[in-house]
Design a protein around this motif. Structure first.
Motif, PDB file in Angstrom:
ATOM      1  N   ALA A   7       0.847  -1.189   0.000  1.00 58.08           N
ATOM      2  CA  ALA A   7       0.000   0.000   0.000  1.00 58.08           C
ATOM      3  C   ALA A   7       0.885   1.242   0.000  1.00 58.08           C
ATOM      4  O   ALA A   7       1.618   1.479   0.952  1.00 58.08           O
ATOM      5  N   LEU A   8       0.817   2.008  -1.062  1.00 55.29           N
ATOM      6  CA  LEU A   8       1.574   3.240  -1.208  1.00 55.29           C
ATOM      7  C   LEU A   8       0.664   4.426  -0.931  1.00 55.29           C
ATOM      8  O   LEU A   8      -0.556   4.263  -0.871  1.00 55.29           O
ATOM      9  N   PRO A   9       1.217   5.626  -0.769  1.00 55.87           N
ATOM     10  CA  PRO A   9       0.351   6.778  -0.451  1.00 55.87           C
ATOM     11  C   PRO A   9      -0.765   7.016  -1.463  1.00 55.87           C
ATOM     12  O   PRO A   9      -1.866   7.406  -1.102  1.00 55.87           O
ATOM     13  N   LEU A  10      -0.484   6.803  -2.738  1.00 54.90           N
ATOM     14  CA  LEU A  10      -1.489   7.119  -3.750  1.00 54.90           C
ATOM     15  C   LEU A  10      -1.863   5.930  -4.617  1.00 54.90           C
ATOM     16  O   LEU A  10      -2.709   6.059  -5.506  1.00 54.90           O
ATOM     17  N   SER A  11      -1.237   4.801  -4.373  1.00 61.02           N
ATOM     18  CA  SER A  11      -1.508   3.660  -5.245  1.00 61.02           C
ATOM     19  C   SER A  11      -1.112   2.378  -4.534  1.00 61.02           C
ATOM     20  O   SER A  11      -0.831   2.387  -3.341  1.00 61.02           O
ATOM     21  N   CYS A  12      -1.118   1.289  -5.281  1.00 59.44           N
ATOM     22  CA  CYS A  12      -0.720  -0.008  -4.749  1.00 59.44           C
ATOM     23  C   CYS A  12       0.329  -0.613  -5.671  1.00 59.44           C
ATOM     24  O   CYS A  12       0.281  -0.410  -6.888  1.00 59.44           O
ATOM     25  N   ASP A  13       1.237  -1.342  -5.095  1.00 57.43           N
ATOM     26  CA  ASP A  13       2.258  -2.042  -5.869  1.00 57.43           C
ATOM     27  C   ASP A  13       1.910  -3.518  -5.809  1.00 57.43           C
ATOM     28  O   ASP A  13       2.183  -4.186  -4.824  1.00 57.43           O
ATOM     29  N   TRP A  14       1.310  -4.018  -6.876  1.00 57.54           N
ATOM     30  CA  TRP A  14       0.754  -5.364  -6.867  1.00 57.54           C
ATOM     31  C   TRP A  14       1.844  -6.414  -7.010  1.00 57.54           C
ATOM     32  O   TRP A  14       2.541  -6.480  -8.013  1.00 57.54           O
ATOM     33  N   ASN A  15       1.969  -7.237  -5.974  1.00 56.73           N
ATOM     34  CA  ASN A  15       3.022  -8.243  -5.928  1.00 56.73           C
ATOM     35  C   ASN A  15       2.485  -9.665  -6.054  1.00 56.73           C
ATOM     36  O   ASN A  15       3.215 -10.565  -6.470  1.00 56.73           O
ATOM     37  N   TYR A  16       1.243  -9.875  -5.652  1.00 51.80           N
ATOM     38  CA  TYR A  16       0.718 -11.230  -5.553  1.00 51.80           C
ATOM     39  C   TYR A  16      -0.599 -11.348  -6.312  1.00 51.80           C
ATOM     40  O   TYR A  16      -1.431 -10.436  -6.284  1.00 51.80           O
ATOM     41  N   TRP A  17      -0.759 -12.496  -6.955  1.00 50.63           N
ATOM     42  CA  TRP A  17      -1.964 -12.745  -7.751  1.00 50.63           C
ATOM     43  C   TRP A  17      -2.495 -14.139  -7.514  1.00 50.63           C
ATOM     44  O   TRP A  17      -1.727 -15.076  -7.339  1.00 50.63           O
ATOM     45  N   GLY A  18      -3.808 -14.262  -7.555  1.00 50.88           N
ATOM     46  CA  GLY A  18      -4.417 -15.570  -7.568  1.00 50.88           C
ATOM     47  C   GLY A  18      -4.462 -16.101  -8.989  1.00 50.88           C
ATOM     48  O   GLY A  18      -4.077 -15.419  -9.936  1.00 50.88           O
ATOM     49  N   GLN A  19      -4.965 -17.310  -9.138  1.00 48.12           N
ATOM     50  CA  GLN A  19      -5.006 -17.936 -10.456  1.00 48.12           C
ATOM     51  C   GLN A  19      -6.231 -17.519 -11.256  1.00 48.12           C
ATOM     52  O   GLN A  19      -6.285 -17.759 -12.467  1.00 48.12           O
ATOM     53  N   GLY A  20      -7.192 -16.924 -10.603  1.00 47.38           N
ATOM     54  CA  GLY A  20      -8.350 -16.417 -11.314  1.00 47.38           C
ATOM     55  C   GLY A  20      -9.556 -17.334 -11.213  1.00 47.38           C
ATOM     56  O   GLY A  20      -9.424 -18.545 -11.019  1.00 47.38           O
ATOM     57  N   THR A  21     -10.723 -16.727 -11.337  1.00 46.71           N
ATOM     58  CA  THR A  21     -11.970 -17.474 -11.361  1.00 46.71           C
ATOM     59  C   THR A  21     -12.854 -16.870 -12.460  1.00 46.71           C
ATOM     60  O   THR A  21     -12.956 -15.652 -12.579  1.00 46.71           O
ATOM     61  N   GLN A  22     -13.455 -17.734 -13.246  1.00 50.18           N
ATOM     62  CA  GLN A  22     -14.217 -17.278 -14.403  1.00 50.18           C
ATOM     63  C   GLN A  22     -15.631 -16.868 -14.002  1.00 50.18           C
ATOM     64  O   GLN A  22     -16.320 -17.578 -13.265  1.00 50.18           O
ATOM     65  N   VAL A  23     -16.044 -15.721 -14.512  1.00 51.54           N
ATOM     66  CA  VAL A  23     -17.424 -15.251 -14.369  1.00 51.54           C
ATOM     67  C   VAL A  23     -18.009 -15.112 -15.770  1.00 51.54           C
ATOM     68  O   VAL A  23     -17.443 -14.410 -16.614  1.00 51.54           O
ATOM     69  N   THR A  24     -19.113 -15.788 -16.007  1.00 51.87           N
ATOM     70  CA  THR A  24     -19.766 -15.734 -17.304  1.00 51.87           C
ATOM     71  C   THR A  24     -21.215 -15.302 -17.121  1.00 51.87           C
ATOM     72  O   THR A  24     -21.961 -15.936 -16.369  1.00 51.87           O
ATOM     73  N   VAL A  25     -21.580 -14.223 -17.784  1.00 52.54           N
ATOM     74  CA  VAL A  25     -22.934 -13.695 -17.706  1.00 52.54           C
ATOM     75  C   VAL A  25     -23.609 -13.894 -19.061  1.00 52.54           C
ATOM     76  O   VAL A  25     -23.056 -13.485 -20.086  1.00 52.54           O
ATOM     77  N   SER A  26     -24.768 -14.510 -19.052  1.00 54.22           N
ATOM     78  CA  SER A  26     -25.473 -14.797 -20.295  1.00 54.22           C
ATOM     79  C   SER A  26     -26.834 -14.103 -20.315  1.00 54.22           C
ATOM     80  O   SER A  26     -27.385 -13.742 -19.273  1.00 54.22           O
ATOM     81  N   SER A  27     -27.353 -13.946 -21.499  1.00 54.90           N
ATOM     82  CA  SER A  27     -28.650 -13.262 -21.650  1.00 54.90           C
ATOM     83  C   SER A  27     -29.804 -14.233 -21.522  1.00 54.90           C
ATOM     84  O   SER A  27     -29.615 -15.442 -21.504  1.00 54.90           O
TER      85      SER A  27
END
Length: 121
Positions: free
Chosen positions: A101-121
C-alpha cells in the motif's frame, strides 16, 4: 510471501448475482492493498475494486459502481466481491491481487489464479 486463492465464480444470467471470495495465506495481508481485477478475452486486465488500507479508500471502476461491493476481513485474511445486477460485459476472468500500500496507489506483488465469471442473456 502471500498465496491467494479465489472462489465463487460461475455462470449466471444477466441481472443475477455472484459472490467472489479470495483467501490469503502466508504472511499477513492486513497492511496490504487487496482487490479485484478482471480480464476479458482480447482485452487488457482492468481494475475492478481495490481497498487501500493506507489511504482508507475503496476504488471501484465506473462500470461497476453501485453494483459491486468489495469488502475485506483482516481477521480471516479474506476479501469478498459481491456482484449484483450482472451484465453481459462483466464476463471475464476475475483475479484477486495483493500488494504494498503506497500513499497514492498499490504495488501489486501477488496474484491468484483467477476465477471465471460468465454472464449470459
Amino acid at each position: 510471501q502471500v498465496q491467494l486463492v479465489e472462489s465463487g465464480g460461475g455462470s449466471v444470467q444477466a441481472g443475477g448475482s455472484l459472490r467472489l471470495s479470495c483467501a490469503a495465506s502466508g504472511d499477513t495481508v492486513s497492511g496490504l492493498c487487496m482487490g479485484w481485477f478482471r480480464q476479458a478475452p482480447g482485452k487488457e486486465r482492468e481494475r475492478v475494486a481495490i481497498i487501500n488500507p493506507r489511504t482508507g479508500s475503496t476504488y471501484y471502476a465506473d462500470s461497476v459502481k453501485g453494483r459491486f461491493t468489495n469488502s475485506r476481513d483482516n481477521a480471516e485474511n479474506t476479501v469478498t466481491l459481491q456482484m449484483n445486477n450482472l451484465r453481459l460485459e462483466d464476463t471475464a476472468m476475475y483475479f484477486c491481487g495483493a500488494g504494498a500500500a503506497l500513499p497514492l496507489s498499490c504495488d501489486w506483488n501477488y496474484w491468484g489464479q483467477g476465477t471465471q465469471v460468465t454472464v449470459s442473456s
